[in-house]
Design a protein around this motif. Structure first.
Motif, PDB file in Angstrom:
ATOM      1  N   ILE A   6       0.845  -1.195   0.000  1.00  0.00           N
ATOM      2  CA  ILE A   6       0.000   0.000   0.000  1.00  0.00           C
ATOM      3  C   ILE A   6       0.878   1.242   0.000  1.00  0.00           C
ATOM      4  O   ILE A   6       1.782   1.368   0.828  1.00  0.00           O
ATOM      5  CB  ILE A   6      -0.910   0.007   1.242  1.00  0.00           C
ATOM      6  N   ALA A   7       0.607   2.118  -0.941  1.00  0.00           N
ATOM      7  CA  ALA A   7       1.332   3.396  -0.991  1.00  0.00           C
ATOM      8  C   ALA A   7       0.414   4.501  -0.509  1.00  0.00           C
ATOM      9  O   ALA A   7      -0.789   4.465  -0.752  1.00  0.00           O
ATOM     10  CB  ALA A   7       1.777   3.691  -2.423  1.00  0.00           C
ATOM     11  N   LEU A 109      -2.897   3.661  -2.548  1.00  0.00           N
ATOM     12  CA  LEU A 109      -2.746   3.066  -3.866  1.00  0.00           C
ATOM     13  C   LEU A 109      -2.202   1.653  -3.692  1.00  0.00           C
ATOM     14  O   LEU A 109      -1.322   1.429  -2.867  1.00  0.00           O
ATOM     15  CB  LEU A 109      -1.703   3.915  -4.589  1.00  0.00           C
ATOM     16  N   GLY A 110      -2.709   0.720  -4.459  1.00  0.00           N
ATOM     17  CA  GLY A 110      -2.137  -0.623  -4.450  1.00  0.00           C
ATOM     18  C   GLY A 110      -0.947  -0.694  -5.391  1.00  0.00           C
ATOM     19  O   GLY A 110      -1.058  -0.321  -6.561  1.00  0.00           O
ATOM     20  N   LEU A 111       0.200  -1.143  -4.887  1.00  0.00           N
ATOM     21  CA  LEU A 111       1.404  -1.289  -5.717  1.00  0.00           C
ATOM     22  C   LEU A 111       1.942  -2.699  -5.549  1.00  0.00           C
ATOM     23  O   LEU A 111       1.928  -3.250  -4.449  1.00  0.00           O
ATOM     24  CB  LEU A 111       2.499  -0.303  -5.288  1.00  0.00           C
ATOM     25  N   VAL A 112       2.442  -3.273  -6.641  1.00  0.00           N
ATOM     26  CA  VAL A 112       2.989  -4.636  -6.590  1.00  0.00           C
ATOM     27  C   VAL A 112       4.470  -4.584  -6.933  1.00  0.00           C
ATOM     28  O   VAL A 112       4.870  -3.862  -7.847  1.00  0.00           O
ATOM     29  CB  VAL A 112       2.238  -5.547  -7.595  1.00  0.00           C
ATOM     30  N   GLY A 113       5.262  -5.346  -6.177  1.00  0.00           N
ATOM     31  CA  GLY A 113       6.680  -5.429  -6.529  1.00  0.00           C
ATOM     32  C   GLY A 113       7.560  -5.669  -5.324  1.00  0.00           C
ATOM     33  O   GLY A 113       7.092  -5.642  -4.186  1.00  0.00           O
ATOM     34  N   ASP A 114       8.845  -5.925  -5.597  1.00  0.00           N
ATOM     35  CA  ASP A 114       9.796  -6.057  -4.499  1.00  0.00           C
ATOM     36  C   ASP A 114      10.191  -4.654  -4.048  1.00  0.00           C
ATOM     37  O   ASP A 114       9.837  -3.667  -4.706  1.00  0.00           O
ATOM     38  CB  ASP A 114      10.991  -6.903  -4.923  1.00  0.00           C
ATOM     39  N   THR A 144       0.621  -1.925   5.414  1.00  0.00           N
ATOM     40  CA  THR A 144      -0.702  -1.511   5.875  1.00  0.00           C
ATOM     41  C   THR A 144      -0.822   0.013   5.701  1.00  0.00           C
ATOM     42  O   THR A 144       0.181   0.706   5.506  1.00  0.00           O
ATOM     43  CB  THR A 144      -0.914  -1.830   7.372  1.00  0.00           C
ATOM     44  N   LYS A 145      -2.046   0.481   5.795  1.00  0.00           N
ATOM     45  CA  LYS A 145      -2.263   1.926   5.639  1.00  0.00           C
ATOM     46  C   LYS A 145      -1.555   2.723   6.736  1.00  0.00           C
ATOM     47  O   LYS A 145      -0.959   3.764   6.472  1.00  0.00           O
ATOM     48  CB  LYS A 145      -3.765   2.235   5.659  1.00  0.00           C
ATOM     49  N   THR A 146      -1.637   2.240   7.960  1.00  0.00           N
ATOM     50  CA  THR A 146      -0.991   2.951   9.071  1.00  0.00           C
ATOM     51  C   THR A 146       0.519   3.038   8.843  1.00  0.00           C
ATOM     52  O   THR A 146       1.131   4.089   9.053  1.00  0.00           O
ATOM     53  CB  THR A 146      -1.284   2.226  10.395  1.00  0.00           C
TER      54      THR A 146
END
Length: 425
Positions: A6-7, A109-114, A144-146
């Motif tokens: 999560i960004a 924002l949902g982000l995928v990656g290492d 997490t969002k926090t």
DNA sequence: TCTGGGGTCCTAGGACCC
DNA sequence: TCTGGGGTCCTAGGACCC
């Protein structure tokens, strides 16, 4: 474990940054943006923060020093900020598997990656927003969002990071050291009251809270703080916006530039405010079953003050500005004290339902649907401007004495044809 | 003289029901 | 001294956020 992270992307000093896009002379100078009626500071550039100016500082207390500091003040220009916000959100949204717009200047924002890929994505987002909109953002990425909020804060406070912090790209002992130093009150969801109660239990830093027993925290505080503890430990507990309920209330509330002391003036105020609220209902496609009208004298004057409030319930939920105006005026006429010096008033709607919802049984036969006045007014205003039409005193051509003061306003550069910026090349 | 505006969520407690 | 239990719905108020 999935590698979706999560960004949190947010604009630095958003209102000030918007002003700077259209007035580059403000770059590098201390700048503040003021609340309605030019009352107090709501946004500060980093240079203004360095001067020690705090959010909420009344403008009249620092106005005389402004010239000496080289400080520039602007009235808030919500038309400009709202439009700039939409542009930022659109650009940022291109990078996520999902996007949850949290406030005027922030989105998750949902982000995928290492970790390395996440950092690269963060840098891409920054560059894209700067190129397409012209405002600086910071990006924090975590599980997490926090924690994303926490990472964003690290990105903001450490210029060496270049505005991006993927928490998992940092050495864990480094993260732990920061969490041991930063007070729990710096966390999203931990306000001053909670922080001082935590302190009495010996919980002072973020690390202390992270190590606390979630069950005990729930018992002593609430499920909200328990979620914070769990999120600090990597368990997602805060749902995305699209899973949350629809809007629960709508309000229109403003303070006046000069006090309102007579019943007649207060009736004018209610006429205008109820119409502004009704216009919001119309924009959202909602009707209301309950309206609360409020007014208040100064919180800073001595004595008891007067804070009338009255709630009106509608047997048949309505969005009709005529009905709402009549009810608001009648309720306030009974509640307000003649001669009291009112500085603010508001209209709130609860019990909202979509216009498409089946109409409540109209037992008394009063709700025969005629032409929808709210829609007609909305159409006229969108074509001819917000002051083009109104009910009663709401249709005045000249603003009354109590209406809002915005003496330091910048133009609505992006939403009014007459106020477009002019470029000379 | 002059101190913002708009939201969310949770909890406790009362009214009411069977 | 005794004076149910369990449930829903609503509201006011607290705490927090930007």
């Amino acid at each position: 474990m999935s590698n979706e992270r999560i960004a949190l992307v947010d604009v630095n000093n958003f209102y000030v940054s918007c002003e700077r896009v259209f007035d580059p002379r403000l770059e590098g100078r201390p700048v503040v943006v003021l609340s309605n009626n030019d009352g107090c500071v709501v946004a500060r550039s980093s240079e203004a923060k360095d001067l020690g100016i705090k959010t909420g500082t009344p403008w009249f207390q620092i106005q005389s020093q402004a010239a000496g500091w080289g400080l520039v003040a602007r009235s808030s220009n919500y038309e400009l900020y709202g439009d700039m916000s939409a542009r930022v959100m659109e650009v940022v949204g291109r990078y996520g598997t999902w996007q949850d717009v949290y406030s005027i200047d922030e989105s998750f924002l949902g982000l995928v990656g290492d970790p390395a890929q996440l950092q690269a994505a963060g840098r891409d987002i920054r560059a894209a927003v700067m190129r397409h909109v012209g405002v600086p953002v910071c990006v924090g990425v975590a599980t997490t969002k926090t924690l994303a909020k926490f990472a964003n804060r690290i990105a903001k406070q450490n210029p060496a990071l270049g505005g991006v912090c993927a928490l998992e790209a940092m050495p864990p002992e480094h993260v732990a050291a920061i969490q041991g130093r930063v007070p729990a009150s710096g966390l999203w969801g931990v306000g001053g009251r909670t922080a001082s109660r935590l302190k009495m239990m010996g919980i002072e830093s973020i690390a202390d809270l992270k190590a606390a027993d979630p069950a005990l925290i729930r018992k002593k505080f609430s499920v909200v703080l328990q979620r914070t503890v769990m999120e600090l430990n990597g368990t997602e507990c805060i749902p995305h916006a699209e899973e949350r309920a629809d809007k629960q209330q709508i309000m229109f509330s403003r303070s006046f530039s000069t006090p309102v002391t007579t019943v007649a003036e207060m009736e004018q105020v209610m006429t205008v405010y109820a119409q502004r609220g009704a216009a919001k209902l119309n924009e959202e496609g909602l009707r209301t079953s309950s309206m609360t009208v409020t007014a208040g004298t100064s919180r800073f004057a001595g004595g008891e003050g007067s804070f009338p409030a009255a709630t009106i319930r509608f047997v048949t939920p309505t969005q009709d500005p005529i009905v709402l105006v009549r009810a608001a005026v009648a309720a306030m006429r009974q509640s307000a004290i003649p001669g009291a010096s009112y500085l603010r008033a508001g209209v709130m709607f609860h019990g909202l339902e979509p216009l498409s919802a089946p109409a409540t049984l109209d037992v008394f036969g009063t709700g025969e649907p005629g032409p929808d006045v709210g829609t007609v007014l909305g159409d006229v205003r969108s074509k001819f401007g917000s002051m083009a039409i109104g009910i009663g005193i709401g249709g005045f051509a000249v603003a009354p004495a109590w209406s809002m003061k915005r003496e330091l306003a910048s133009p609505r550069y992006t939403t009014e044809w007459k106020e477009l910026p002019i470029l000379r090349a």
